[in-house]
Design an enzyme around this catalytic site. Sequence first.
Site, PDB file in Angstrom:
ATOM      1  N   ASP A  29      23.957   1.298  14.979  1.00 45.94           N
ATOM      2  CA  ASP A  29      24.909   0.795  15.984  1.00 45.94           C
ATOM      3  C   ASP A  29      26.338   1.346  15.879  1.00 45.94           C
ATOM      4  OD1 ASP A  29      22.648  -0.703  16.409  1.00 45.94           O
ATOM      5  OD2 ASP A  29      23.563  -2.624  15.925  1.00 45.94           O
ATOM      6  N   LYS A  94      18.553  -2.109  21.524  1.00 46.79           N
ATOM      7  CA  LYS A  94      18.146  -3.401  20.970  1.00 46.79           C
ATOM      8  C   LYS A  94      19.131  -4.500  21.337  1.00 46.79           C
ATOM      9  CE  LYS A  94      20.311  -2.848  16.365  1.00 46.79           C
ATOM     10  NZ  LYS A  94      21.146  -4.045  16.333  1.00 46.79           N
ATOM     11  N   CYS A 127      24.317  -6.631  11.673  1.00 47.00           N
ATOM     12  CA  CYS A 127      23.157  -5.770  11.906  1.00 47.00           C
ATOM     13  C   CYS A 127      22.710  -5.017  10.667  1.00 47.00           C
ATOM     14  CB  CYS A 127      23.460  -4.805  13.048  1.00 47.00           C
ATOM     15  SG  CYS A 127      23.794  -5.660  14.618  1.00 47.00           S
TER      16      CYS A 127
END
Length: 214
Positions: A29, A94, A127
């Site tokens: 990310d 996601k 994350c």
Amino acid sequence: MAAATTAASAAKRAVGKLAPQTSAFLLCDIQERFRPLIHHSNTVVQTARFMTSVAKALGVPIVATQQYTKVFGPTVADCFADPADLDSTPIFEKKLFSMMTPEVSEHVGGLGGRTSFVLFGIKAHVCVQQTALDLLEQGHGVHVVVDGVSSQQPIDREVALQRMAQAGAYMTTAQSSAFMLLRGAEHPNFKAVSKLVVEHMKLPNEFNDVLKKG
């Protein structure tokens, strides 16, 4: 004797060595919207660029994710030295915080024998941490590149690193993981990786600067 042999084998597995043929890199990310918000984001991006270059030199597969791309934007292009490598890297959309969505898990399973995962990206306490815990729960080795992960707040980053280490993840650095993958100067790509290291060391490392001030 059998019990002793089993215990010895378990101890060997627990030391956390890396090998190109059993490793995969996970880029979590690192997206444009987050870039101005993340503590020491320049170092995170520079480290990601180094890691993706090492992966290319050593033939280690890279898997990337993007959290809700419509809101947070694409992967930062500077994470790759060659734009073509960004284009060829599998990137999974996601909304789950962990990278280990069903789609990513299926893809990783198809890479063949990958049991060690080198993890870098953001955010460390969300994350990245949840990805590490999922992988550890599945019995995999997790290597967190500490100069390649961060959060908005330094305290969240520091506590996340501690949390992942307590759960069994290995804390490492970009250079340490690269040299562990090489194992020795006889590796055919030693010179290529060494050149990457030299160039990477010329760049400011904001996490290193903090340690020097301390």
